[in-house]
Scaffold this active site. Structure first.
Site, PDB file in Angstrom:
ATOM      1  N   TYR A  48     -37.556  49.200  50.966  1.00 38.51           N
ATOM      2  CA  TYR A  48     -36.586  48.121  51.158  1.00 38.51           C
ATOM      3  C   TYR A  48     -35.229  48.598  50.662  1.00 38.51           C
ATOM      4  CZ  TYR A  48     -35.035  43.348  51.890  1.00 38.51           C
ATOM      5  OH  TYR A  48     -34.378  42.258  52.341  1.00 38.51           O
ATOM      6  N   LYS A 103     -59.558  38.345  69.232  1.00 38.83           N
ATOM      7  CA  LYS A 103     -59.022  39.311  70.184  1.00 38.83           C
ATOM      8  C   LYS A 103     -58.243  40.399  69.449  1.00 38.83           C
ATOM      9  CE  LYS A 103     -58.145  40.248  74.620  1.00 38.83           C
ATOM     10  NZ  LYS A 103     -58.426  39.569  75.866  1.00 38.83           N
TER      11      LYS A 103
END
Length: 780
Positions: A48, A103
Site C-alpha cells: 500500500y 460457480k
C-alpha cells in the site's frame, strides 16, 4: 501459492521493488492466504502506501499494464439477477447467491481462476448492462449466470458488443458446447452424419436456442431441427411467435412432441421431467441418440430409456448415470484460455474449438487417476463414455490451449503465445501438477524406447501400464506369463496390446535350459545345483532377469505381487552388480512442491556401516546425476555437526570425513538434521561453514533403513509428495521393482525410469553425447 520475498532495501531500487511486488502472483493451489508477502512493515509499504503509487503511475501511463500489476487478468465476475436459478425459476438475487458462490469455487478448483460473484437487484436490461459495463476495469472476464430468457439474449449481445473483455452466458453456451461435443461422438458411434440427422429439441429457452445454433455451426441442417415448447411444436404459422423462437420454427406439419419424435435420430431435452415416454423412444429411427438433460430428473428415466431401446446412446445431466452433460467440462477452461491471451471476446471459433477438444479427449486412453476417481477399471470411448469425466485433469490443457489458439487465429487475442509447451506446463502448475522432471525423463525415454520385460504380465495393472508405455512410445513391452491367461485379461478389459510379444516360459524349454546352465555356472560354488537352477527358472523373476542378462530384453519390471526380497534376489544372482559396486541400494525420487528430492537407502541396506554409507552416497550421487540434476547431498542424523554424541552421529560424521577427503568434487555435508538439510536459510544462519549453506540439499542419505523408509512414507502421506521408486541402484543391467499394490501411474513411472537407466548405461561409453542429450532435455 508461492510467496516470494524481496530482500533489496536500497532507496534506488525502491520503485522497482514496488513494481516487482505488484507484478508478483504465482499459479498454485487454493489457499486462503495472500499471494504476495505481507509479514513485515516493508512488505506493507510496498503493498500500500507509499509503494503502491508506482504501479498506479505505470497503469495511468499505459492502461494495459493493469494486467501486469493487478489481478485483473485472472479475475472473472459471475453475475446474476436470480431470475432463472437452476430449475427453481425467479427466486431473486439473494436466493441465487449460493449458486454463484458455488460457480466461483468451480472456476478456482478446475482452472485456478479467481472469482467475485455479483448478484444484481434489477430485471431491467438497460440497468443490468449499464452496471456490468461499468465493472470492466476490474475484471478480466464476465460469466453471466441464471438470467431468464429472452432478456439473457439481449444482455449478452449488448455486453459483447460494448465490452472489450470476454463475456459468456454459461447457461446458453456451456450446455451447447458440452452437448455438441457429446453429439459429435455419439453420431460417430451410431454411424450418423451431422448434416443428415433429424433433431428434436424439447425446450425453447436460452440453452435450447444456443444448442441448436451450435449444432448448425457444426454441420446440422436447420430444416432438420424441430423445436418444441409448452405449447407443442414451434411452427412458422404460429400466431404471435417470439422473434427468438422464430429462428427455429418449422414448416413441417407437426404439432406434438410425440409426432416429432417419430423417425427422428436425435432427441435433445432441455425441458422438464418425464415428458418423454418409452413409446416415443421406440418410434425413433435406428440407433437413436437421446440427451435428456432436465435437472434433477431427466425427460425420461435412464433405466426406462435403456430398457426401451438397446441400440440407443443416452446422456443426462446427472452424475449417477453415464455421459453426464456437465458444464464444468467447459466454462473453466474456456475462460482460462481466453484470459491467458487477453481475448476481447469469446467468439464462435473459440466455442467450436472447445467442442472439438472435448470430443477428441473422450477418444483418448483414460489415465488411471481418472479410472480410480470414478472407481472404474478401464473407462474407454463407447456408448457409455462419449464425453470426458469432470475429474479428467487433461481438460485443463486440452481445452484451454484449443481455446487460446482459436482466439489468436481469429484475431481477438491481445497477447500471443509462441511457446505452447511452456504454456502447457504453466497450466499444469496451476493445478499443482508440476512434475516437470518426470516429463523431461519421459521425453528422453521416447527418443530411444527400450525393450522392457514384465515378469507379472498376468495382472491388469501391468498390462494397462504396458499399453500406456507402448502407446506413448516410451518402451517396447515384452509380456511374460501364460499366454492364454494374459490374452483373457486383455480381452476382458478391452486393452489394446495387439502385436506385443508374449513369452510363456513353459513353452520355452530350450531357452529355460540355456538360462539354467548360465545360472548354475555363476552360482555352483554358492550352493546352487543344476537341478535347482532349472527349478529357479520356473520363477518368472529368474526367467525375466535371464532375458535381460542374455540381451533378449533391456530391462525388467517386477514386484507388484511379490515382496521386495523375492524379486531382488533373482536379479542379484542372475545379473549381479556393476563393476566397482559392492552393494545395491534403493532410492526414491520424492516429487514435492519444491521439486524432486532423492531419498536413500530406503529398501535394501538395514544398518549400513561407515564404509557402506560412503558407497551408498557415491551410488546416489551417480544416479541423481543421470537426471541432469547436480546432487547436493546431506547425510542425516539426529545431530548437527557434532551437537549430539551417539553411534549414529559418529558413524555419519566418519562417512562425511571420508567423502570430503577422497571425493572433494562431491557437494556433500553432515551430520545434520533433516530440517537443516532442506532449509538452507536456517542452515546458513547457524552453520555458515556448511557446504550446503548456499542452497538446500536435494539428496538425503539416511543413517539406516528404518529412518529412510519411515521418512519417505510419512512425506508421501502427510506432505502430499509423489514417490517415484524404489529405484534400484548398482545392478549391472536394469531391473526395477515396483511396490506391492502400486498404481498404474507408479508402474508407468518405473518403466520410464528403467528405460532411462538403459539409455544411461549405453551412453556411459560416450559421455559427450550423453551431456548433449541431457542438456537438450533440461532446456525442455
Amino acid at each position: 501459492m508461492t510467496v516470494t520475498k524481496l530482500y533489496c532495501m536500497s532507496k534506488t531500487n525502491r520503485k522497482q521493488d514496488a513494481l516487482d511486488y505488484h507484478s508478483q502472483g504465482r499459479p498454485g493451489k487454493i489457499q486462503v492466504v495472500p499471494t504476495k508477502p505481507y509479514s513485515s512493515q516493508r512488505d506493507l509499504t510496498l503493498a500500500y502506501s507509499p509503494g503502491v503509487a508506482e504501479p498506479c503511475l505505470k497503469i495511468a501511463d499505459h492502461k494495459e499494464d493493469v494486467y501486469k500489476y493487478t489481478a485483473k487478468g485472472n479475475l472473472v465476475a459471475v453475475i446474476s439477477n436470480g431470475t432463472a436459478v437452476l430449475g427453481l425459476g425467479d427466486i431473486g438475487p439473494e436466493a441465487g447467491k449460493p449458486v454463484m458462490e458455488g460457480k466461483g469455487l468451480l472456476f478456482k478448483i478446475f482452472a485456478d481462476i479467481d472469482v467475485f460473484d455479483l448478484e444484481l437487484d434489477t430485471k431491467n436490461v438497460d440497468d443490468f448492462v449499464k452496471i456490468v459495463k461499468a465493472l470492466e476495469p476490474t475484471f478480466g472476464g464476465i460469466n453471466l449466470e441464471d438470467i431468464k430468457a429472452p432478456e439473457c439474449f439481449e444482455i449478452e449481445r449488448r455486453l459483447k458488443e460494448e465490452m472489450n473483455i470476454p463475456v459468456m452466458h454459461d447457461d446458453q453456451h456451456g450446455t451447447a458446447i458440452i452437448s455438441a461435443a457429446a453429439l459429435l461422438n455419439a453420431c460417430e458411434l451410431q454411424k450418423k452424419k451431422m448434416d443428415k440427422i433429424k433433431i428434436v429439441v424439447n425446450g425453447a429457452g436460452a440453452a435450447a436456442i444456443s444448442c441448436s445454433r451450435l449444432y448448425v455451426a457444426l454441420g446440422a441442417k436447420k430444416e432438420n431441427i424441430v423445436m418444441c415448447d409448452r405449447s407443442g411444436v414451434i411452427r412458422n404459422d404460429r400466431a404471435n411467435l417470439d422473434p427468438i423462437k422464430q429462428e427455429f420454427a418449422t414448416s413441417r406439419n407437426l404439432n406434438t412432441l410425440a409426432e416429432s419424435m417419430k423417425d427422428s435420430d436425435v432427441f435433445i431435452g432441455l425441458s422438464s421431467a418425464d415428458c418423454v415416454t418409452a413409446d416415443m423412444l421406440k418410434s425413433m429411427a435406428k440407433n437413436p441418440i437421446v440427451f435428456a438433460m432436465a435437472n434433477p430428473n431427466p425427460e425420461i428415466a435412464y433405466d426406462l430409456a435403456i430398457s426401451s431401446r438397446k441400440d440407443l446412446i443416452m446422456a443426462t445431466g446427472r452424475s449417477d448415470y453415464p455421459n453426464q452433460v456437465n458444464n464444468v467440462l467447459g466454462f473453466p477452461y474456456i475462460f482460462r484460455g481466453a484470459l491467458d491471451v487477453r481475448s476481447t471476446s469469446i467468439n464462435e471459433e473459440m466455442k467450436i474449438a472447445a467442442v472439438r477438444a472435448i470430443a477428441d479427449l473422450a477418444k483418448k486412453s483414460v489415465p488411471e487417476a481418472v479410472n480410480m476417481a470414478y472407481n472404474a477399471k478401464n473407462i474407454k470411448f463407447g456408448k457409455d463414455y462419449i464425453i470426458p469425466k469432470p475429474m479428467d485433469f487433461r481438460l485443463m490443457t486440452n481445452v484451454s490451449m484449443a481455446v487460446a489458439k482459436a482466439a489468436i487465429d481469429s484475431g481477438v487475442a491481445r497477447k500471443t503465445i509462441t511457446d505452447w509447451d511452456a504454456y502447457a506446463e504453466e497450466l499444469k502448475r496451476r493445478l499443482g501438477m508440476d512434475d516437470s522432471i518426470m516429463r523431461a525423463i519421459t521425453n528422453k525415454a521416447k527418443q530411444a524406447p527400450k525393450r522392457v520385460v514384465f515378469a507379472e504380465a498376468d495382472n491388469y495393472k501391468i498390462l494397462k501400464a504396458a499399453q500406456i508405455v507402448r502407446d506413448d512410445n516410451i518402451a517396447i513391452p515384452i509380456l511374460l506369463g501364460n499366454k492364454e491367461v494374459i490374452q483373457q485379461i486383455i480381452e476382458e478389459n478391452a486393452l489394446d496390446l495387439e502385436g506385443v510379444q508374449i513369452v510363456d516360459p513353459a513353452l520355452e524349454p530350450e531357452r529355460m535350459k540355456k538360462y539354467a546352465e548360465s545360472l548354475y555356472q555363476k552360482r555352483q560354488r554358492r550352493g546352487v545345483t543344476l537341478f535347482e537352477a532349472n527349478k529357479f527358472m520356473r520363477d518368472r523373476n529368474y526367467f525375466g532377469a535371464s532375458m535381460v542378462e542374455f540381451g533378449e530384453a533391456d530391462a525388467m519390471i517386477s514386484g507388484l505381487t511379490k515382496n521386495y526380497v523375492s524379486t531382488i534376489k533373482p536379479a542379484l544372482q542372475v545379473i549381479g552388480t556393476e563393476a566397482g559396486v559392492n552393494r545395491v541400494a534403493g532410492m526414491y525420487m520424492m516429487m514435492t512442491e519444491k521439486g524432486p528430492v532423492f531419498f536413500g537407502d530406503t529398501t535394501v541396506n538395514v544398518d549400513p556401516t561407515v564404509e557402506e554409507l560412503v558407497d551408498l552416497t557415491l551410488l546416489l550421487e551417480k544416479s541423481v546425476g543421470k537426471f541432469n540434476i547436480q546432487p547436493r547431498i546431506a547425510l542425516l542424523s539426529y545431530s548437527n555437526f557434532g551437537s549430539n554424541e551417539g553411534e549414529v552421529p559418529e558413524k555419519v560424521r566418519k562417512a562425511v570425513k571420508i567423502l570430503h577427503e577422497k571425493h572433494p568434487q562431491i557437494i556433500v555435508d553432515g551430520d545434520m538434521q533433516g530440517n537443516f538439510a532442506i532449509n538452507n536459510a536456517m542452515l546458513k544462519d547457524n552453520f555458515p561453514f556448511s557446504r550446503l549453506a548456499d542452497a538446500p540439499a536435494n539428496t538425503l542419505v539416511f543413517p539406516n533403513l528404518e529412518s529412510g523408509n519411515i521418512a519417505y512414507k510419512l512425506l508421501q502421506e502427510l506432505g502430499g509428495a509423489e514417490a517415484v521408486g524404489p529405484i534400484l541402484l548398482g545392478l549391472k543391467k536394469p531391473v526395477h521393482i515396483v511396490q506391492l499394490g502400486s498404481s498404474v501411474r507408479e508402474i508407468v513411472n518405473m518403466i520410464t525410469i528403467a528405460v532411462l537407466d538403459v539409455q544411461a548405461k549405453e551412453e556411459d561409453a560416450n559421455p559427450v553425447k550423453r551431456r548433449g542429450i541431457l542438456n537438450r532435455i533440461a532446456k525442455k
